[in-house]
Design an enzyme around this catalytic site. Structure first.
Site, PDB file in Angstrom:
ATOM      1  CB  ALA A   1      -6.403  12.697   0.558  1.00  0.00           C
TER       2      ALA A   1
ATOM      3  N   GLY B   1      -7.298   8.529   3.726  1.00  0.00           N
ATOM      4  CA  GLY B   1      -8.694   8.903   3.470  1.00  0.00           C
ATOM      5  C   GLY B   1      -9.518   7.738   2.955  1.00  0.00           C
TER       6      GLY B   1
ATOM      7  CD  GLU C   1      -9.170   9.702   7.515  1.00  0.00           C
ATOM      8  OE1 GLU C   1      -8.683  10.104   6.439  1.00  0.00           O
ATOM      9  OE2 GLU C   1      -9.214  10.394   8.547  1.00  0.00           O
TER      10      GLU C   1
ATOM     11  CD  GLU D   1      -3.919   9.602   6.715  1.00  0.00           C
ATOM     12  OE1 GLU D   1      -3.321   8.628   7.250  1.00  0.00           O
ATOM     13  OE2 GLU D   1      -5.113   9.558   6.372  1.00  0.00           O
TER      14      GLU D   1
HETATM   15  N1  3HC Z   1      -2.384  11.014  -4.223  1.00  0.00           N
HETATM   16  C1  3HC Z   1      -1.913  11.326  -5.438  1.00  0.00           C
HETATM   17  N2  3HC Z   1      -1.114  10.537  -6.174  1.00  0.00           N
HETATM   18  C2  3HC Z   1      -0.799   9.350  -5.643  1.00  0.00           C
HETATM   19  C3  3HC Z   1      -1.234   8.945  -4.378  1.00  0.00           C
HETATM   20  C4  3HC Z   1      -2.076   9.830  -3.650  1.00  0.00           C
HETATM   21  N3  3HC Z   1      -2.568   9.510  -2.440  1.00  0.00           N
HETATM   22  N4  3HC Z   1      -0.750   7.718  -4.118  1.00  0.00           N
HETATM   23  C5  3HC Z   1      -0.024   7.365  -5.196  1.00  0.00           C
HETATM   24  N5  3HC Z   1      -0.056   8.354  -6.112  1.00  0.00           N
HETATM   25  C6  3HC Z   1       0.563   8.334  -7.448  1.00  0.00           C
HETATM   26  C7  3HC Z   1       2.067   8.220  -7.377  1.00  0.00           C
HETATM   27  O1  3HC Z   1       2.661   9.493  -7.283  1.00  0.00           O
HETATM   28  C8  3HC Z   1       2.368   7.533  -8.686  1.00  0.00           C
HETATM   29  O2  3HC Z   1       2.323   8.519  -9.684  1.00  0.00           O
HETATM   30  P1  3HC Z   1       3.188   8.361 -11.027  1.00  0.00           P
HETATM   31  O3  3HC Z   1       2.694   7.134 -11.695  1.00  0.00           O
HETATM   32  O4  3HC Z   1       2.926   9.615 -11.745  1.00  0.00           O
HETATM   33  O5  3HC Z   1       4.615   8.225 -10.556  1.00  0.00           O
HETATM   34  C9  3HC Z   1       1.181   6.626  -8.908  1.00  0.00           C
HETATM   35  O6  3HC Z   1       0.142   7.140  -8.076  1.00  0.00           O
HETATM   36  C10 3HC Z   1       1.418   5.172  -8.544  1.00  0.00           C
HETATM   37  O7  3HC Z   1       1.968   5.137  -7.222  1.00  0.00           O
HETATM   38  P2  3HC Z   1       2.947   3.980  -6.787  1.00  0.00           P
HETATM   39  O8  3HC Z   1       3.981   3.795  -7.825  1.00  0.00           O
HETATM   40  O9  3HC Z   1       3.380   4.306  -5.413  1.00  0.00           O
HETATM   41  O10 3HC Z   1       1.987   2.732  -6.801  1.00  0.00           O
HETATM   42  P3  3HC Z   1       2.085   1.414  -5.939  1.00  0.00           P
HETATM   43  O11 3HC Z   1       1.060   0.494  -6.498  1.00  0.00           O
HETATM   44  O12 3HC Z   1       3.483   0.932  -5.835  1.00  0.00           O
HETATM   45  O13 3HC Z   1       1.658   1.818  -4.458  1.00  0.00           O
HETATM   46  C11 3HC Z   1       0.279   2.916  -2.826  1.00  0.00           C
HETATM   47  C12 3HC Z   1       0.357   2.230  -4.221  1.00  0.00           C
HETATM   48  C13 3HC Z   1       0.580   1.876  -1.743  1.00  0.00           C
HETATM   49  C14 3HC Z   1      -1.110   3.445  -2.675  1.00  0.00           C
HETATM   50  C15 3HC Z   1       1.337   4.036  -2.767  1.00  0.00           C
HETATM   51  O14 3HC Z   1       1.235   4.832  -3.923  1.00  0.00           O
HETATM   52  C16 3HC Z   1       1.188   4.940  -1.585  1.00  0.00           C
HETATM   53  O15 3HC Z   1       1.619   4.599  -0.503  1.00  0.00           O
HETATM   54  N6  3HC Z   1       0.569   6.127  -1.791  1.00  0.00           N
HETATM   55  C17 3HC Z   1       0.424   7.113  -0.760  1.00  0.00           C
HETATM   56  C18 3HC Z   1      -0.684   6.736   0.171  1.00  0.00           C
HETATM   57  C19 3HC Z   1      -0.924   7.829   1.166  1.00  0.00           C
HETATM   58  O16 3HC Z   1      -0.016   8.397   1.736  1.00  0.00           O
HETATM   59  N7  3HC Z   1      -2.199   8.096   1.427  1.00  0.00           N
HETATM   60  C20 3HC Z   1      -2.589   9.070   2.404  1.00  0.00           C
HETATM   61  C21 3HC Z   1      -2.840  10.350   1.716  1.00  0.00           C
HETATM   62  S1  3HC Z   1      -3.186  11.621   2.881  1.00  0.00           S
HETATM   63  C22 3HC Z   1      -4.804  11.409   3.265  1.00  0.00           C
HETATM   64  O17 3HC Z   1      -5.416  10.438   2.878  1.00  0.00           O
HETATM   65  C23 3HC Z   1      -5.397  12.512   4.058  1.00  0.00           C
HETATM   66  C24 3HC Z   1      -6.730  12.144   4.575  1.00  0.00           C
HETATM   67  O18 3HC Z   1      -6.589  11.670   5.872  1.00  0.00           O
HETATM   68  C25 3HC Z   1      -7.654  13.346   4.625  1.00  0.00           C
END
Ligand code: 3HC
Ligand code: NAI
Length: 709
Positions: free
Chosen positions: A66, A106, A109, A129
């Site tokens: 997400a 997400g 999912e 998450e």
């Molecule tokens: N939403 C919004 N922004 C995100 C994001 C997300 N899910 N994931 C990464 N970003 C942004 C970061 O803030 C960063 O922004 P910036 O360039 O402005 O600093 C940019 O994307 C690049 O991120 P990384 O430097 O972390 O990139 P990497 O390539 O090193 O890593 C990744 C990629 C493994 C995907 C890592 O970013 C990560 O772990 N992201 C979070 C993943 C996450 O927690 N997903 C679950 C979200 S909750 C969800 O999905 C709810 C659902 O169940 C309904």
């Protein structure tokens, strides 16, 4: 993520519609992207020329989940991933998820709602998450136990850990690992499925595996997680959702149940705090006003001076990242001891199955020892980690300034000395900065990068980028005593000793702070770090006239040091030790009472846990505001990262500065004033920082809505 970049590509190849998630950099599922996917699916459904669908990701991954930026809105807008999955599951045309890079949250999912999933060998999947204080809110808690079973679902969703394609296939979360080109293999899989003439598989149609023993599995898994973070709300909600799935109730009801739990968490303070930290960590590496496209220095070969506790740990960071290291000591025997320590640490990691023997061999092969500074001449970066003594550091740095090649970066790991003075000793201060690692340096995530008055911008930027390569969370600090972390720690430790002299016990203090959520109470922490180390620093600061002019200042730790109660390693400190177990020692209370009598400190028996927390934490936060005002930290979030990544501060509160906002700045200021009155604050330990006072005034006169993101 800029909305203009966001969309889902659509093309038809070989009667297969290919929907490509395109929202750089991580294909986060923003509303615009979800709408694009939804449109693509409806188009494919309606088109007789299309027999199957492949969903894939543009760029470096399938999907990072997400778009967390949207969480602040407090709701989930349509079309949501649940709508999309429901539509896919209703389609008569097979839908295949083609996963490369990451499929997280997400994103995974969405893939679980497809009929089939195929991934590259190196793909990683997971449900992170929980690390954001929420749960998989688009069917993850309902489909995962159906595909992989209750135990695997709990393991993955409660831990947030990522797994590789092989494990995912073994668990039944993906159907195949691509042998050739991912897209080609996905198209082949989709076409094959069109010809099968049988019903398409959906996760929702499966029974939950392990449902009969779910209650015990869930209770055991939850108990393990809550032992570490008893107040965490997300794990409990995750357990409830998986329990619901296992109860045999209707799948759609399960989705509704999960969505309600998800929204409750998303709108709660814990998730807000954890999201704040997620973005704070990303922001911390960014250096303001840096020239765009500034060329960075190439760092491949590293030198480390001093093979003691820190030098060895620091070396392992670079070895682990595949970078050659030369470790230098004054004498061969010290060098041999240092190298042996690294070898035995790796050997123990092999024994515990954390790394393979081959990995250990590769890392050890990258390590060289030396007692000759000439061996530093070809190094791109040299970090000194010799004794904490200015004269020794100046001598070492003067030599480094001469022998290091032009353009090499020279770093100091000092924790208390003035980086600017050390930098001058090299004769090339633009090449110098502080790299303040935390002990054990190969394990602790935090790295404070200390920018000196003359540090060149490209040196700072290079080291921030390097930090990422060695898996550190890096935060920039300006030069001041203790940098960001230890400077704030000082006020915390000061109040700890005063409270003990007033009549609290070490166990009471530790229980109060651990109850607040600190990983370890202050007395146990001091005993582990070593009382002598701290008393030595205090003696030095006193000699410089840098301590408040009162002999009662941190008198207890100095007295314990003088008595040889040097902490865990000496078998006694704030506690006495039975092996590594701390045991209360009435002797410490007696020493504290004697000091109180000596300094005219009134003994009390009415000290509450609430007072303990306020007296240790509020001045620490107050110091954070001073650090901001002086420009030592770039952002309040940087301070939060320092404390959560380096000092065991509870992430669920978002760090000290985020907590200040949650408490309310006016309330924080007023409590400091009150504590000042209570303690006859002669040394202004409780005087609110000017920045805090101003911000508290603003808050009172303008109580605006705070951002939720
Ligand atoms: N939403 C919004 N922004 C995100 C994001 C997300 N899910 N994931 C990464 N970003 C942004 C970061 O803030 C960063 O922004 P910036 O360039 O402005 O600093 C940019 O994307 C690049 O991120 P990384 O430097 O972390 O990139 P990497 O390539 O090193 O890593 C990744 C990629 C493994 C995907 C890592 O970013 C990560 O772990 N992201 C979070 C993943 C996450 O927690 N997903 C679950 C979200 S909750 C969800 O999905 C709810 C659902 O169940 C309904
Ligand atoms: P240590 O005493 O374990 O190791 C220092 C090593 O430096 C010794 O092996 C010594 O032989 C070597 N050394 C001394 N003079 C030298 C010289 N001229 N040339 C080459 N080697 C020399 O000390 P420790 O704990 O590793 O600390 C090193 C530095 O790291 C200090 O500046 C300390 O403040 C800092 N630091 C220590 C932390 C800790 O928790 N121990 C945490 C963060 C920083």
């Amino acid at each position: 993520m800029a909305d203009t970049d966001v969309g889902a590509g659509y093309e038809v190849r070989d009667r297969v519609a290919i929907i490509t998630l395109n929202a750089p950099p991580v294909n986060g599922l923003s509303q615009a992207l979800r709408a694009g996917i939804n449109d693509g699916l409806h188009r494919a459904h309606a088109d007789d020329g299309v027999g199957a669908v492949v969903i894939t990701g543009a760029g470096k991954m399938f999907c990072g989940g997400a778009d967390i930026n949207e969480f602040g809105s407090g709701e989930v807008t349509e079309p949501d991933v649940n709508n999309i999955c429901a539509f896919m599951e209703s389609m008569a045309k097979p839908v295949v998820a083609a996963i490369h890079g990451h499929a997280l949250g997400g994103g995974m999912e969405l893939a679980l709602g497809c009929h089939f999933r195929i991934a590259t060998k190196d793909a990683k999947i997971g449900f992170p998450e929980v690390t954001l204080g929420v749960l998989p809110g688009a069917g993850g808690t309902q489909r995962t136990p159906r595909l992989a079973g209750v135990a695997v679902a709990l393991d993955l969703i409660l831990s947030g850990r990522m797994i590789g394609a092989k494990d995912a296939q073994e668990y039944g979360l993906i159907d195949a690992v691509a042998q050739g080109d991912l897209l080609e293999d996905a198209i082949a899989l989709a076409l094959d499925a069109t010809g099968r003439g049988e019903g398409l598989p959906t996760a929702k149609a499966l029974p939950v595996k392990g449902a009969d023993t779910a209650a015990e599995t869930i209770a055991a898994a939850l108990e393990k997680v809550l032992r570490r973070a008893p107040d965490a709300q997300a794990p409990k909600a995750i357990a409830r959702c998986i329990e619901f799935a296992a109860s045999g109730k209707d799948f759609e009801e399960g989705l509704k149940f999960e969505r309600k739990e998800f929204l409750d968490l998303m709108n709660g303070t814990q998730s807000k705090a954890l999201r704040h930290l997620f973005f704070a960590e990303k922001a911390a590496v960014k250096i303001p006003n840096l020239e765009k496209d500034l060329p960075l220095r190439q760092i491949e070969r590293v030198g480390i001076i001093g093979a003691g506790t820190m030098g060895g740990g620091i070396a392992m960071n670079f070895l682990n990242a595949g970078m050659p290291v030369t470790l230098l000591e004054i004498a061969q025997d010290a060098l041999d001891r240092g190298i042996e320590k690294i070898r035995s640490t790796y050997a123990s990691n092999v024994e515990k199955g954390r790394i393979t023997q081959a990995q250990m061999d590769t890392r050890m092969a990258l390590l060289n020892g030396s007692t000759d500074y000439a061996d530093m001449a070809d190094r791109d970066l040299v970090i000194e980690a010799v004794f904490e003594n200015m004269k020794i550091k100046q001598d070492v740095c003067a030599t480094l300034g001469e022998v290091c090649k032009e353009g090499a970066i020279i770093a100091t790991n000092t924790s208390t000395l003035d980086v600017d003075i050390i930098a001058e000793a090299t004769g090339r201060p633009a090449d110098v900065l502080g790299m303040h690692f935390f002990s054990p340096a190969h394990i602790m995530r935090l790295l404070e990068v200390v920018r000196g008055a003359k540090t060149a911008p490209d040196v700072l930027a290079t080291v921030m980028q390097l930090a990422r390569r060695i898996n550190k969370v890096a935060v920039v600090s300006g030069v001041c005593y203790g940098f960001i972390g230890n400077r704030m720690l000082e006020s915390y430790l000061r109040e700890m000793d005063y409270l003990l002299m007033e009549g609290a016990t070490p166990a009471q203090l530790d229980a109060a702070l651990e109850g607040f959520g600190m990983a370890m109470g202050p007395c146990r922490m001091m005993d582990m770090a070593g009382i002598d180390v701290n008393a030595f620093v205090l003696d030095g600061r006193e000699a410089e006239g840098a301590l408040p002019d009162t002999p009662s200042y941190r008198a207890l730790v100095r007295e314990l040091g003088a008595l040889g109660r040097n902490g865990q390693k000496a078998g006694k400190g704030y506690y006495k030790y039975d092996g590594r177990t701390p045991v209360e020692d009435p002797e410490v209370n007696r020493i504290a009472a004697d000091l109180a009598a000596k300094f005219g400190i009134r003994r009390r028996n009415d000290i509450t846990d609430a007072e303990i927390c306020d007296r240790l934490l509020y001045p620490l936060i107050n110091e954070g505001f001073k650090i901001m005002e002086e420009g030592i930290a770039y952002r309040e979030g940087d301070i939060d990262v320092v404390w959560t990544a380096g000092y065991g501060w509870p992430p669920l509160t978002g760090g000290p500065m985020h907590l200040a906002e949650t408490i309310g700045l006016a309330k924080l200021r007023d409590r400091l004033v009150e504590l000042g009155k209570q303690t006859q604050d002669r040394f202004e330990f409780f005087t609110p920082a000017p920045l805090l006072s101003r911000r508290a005034d603003e808050e009172t006169s303008n109580p605006t809505e705070k951002s939720n993101a």
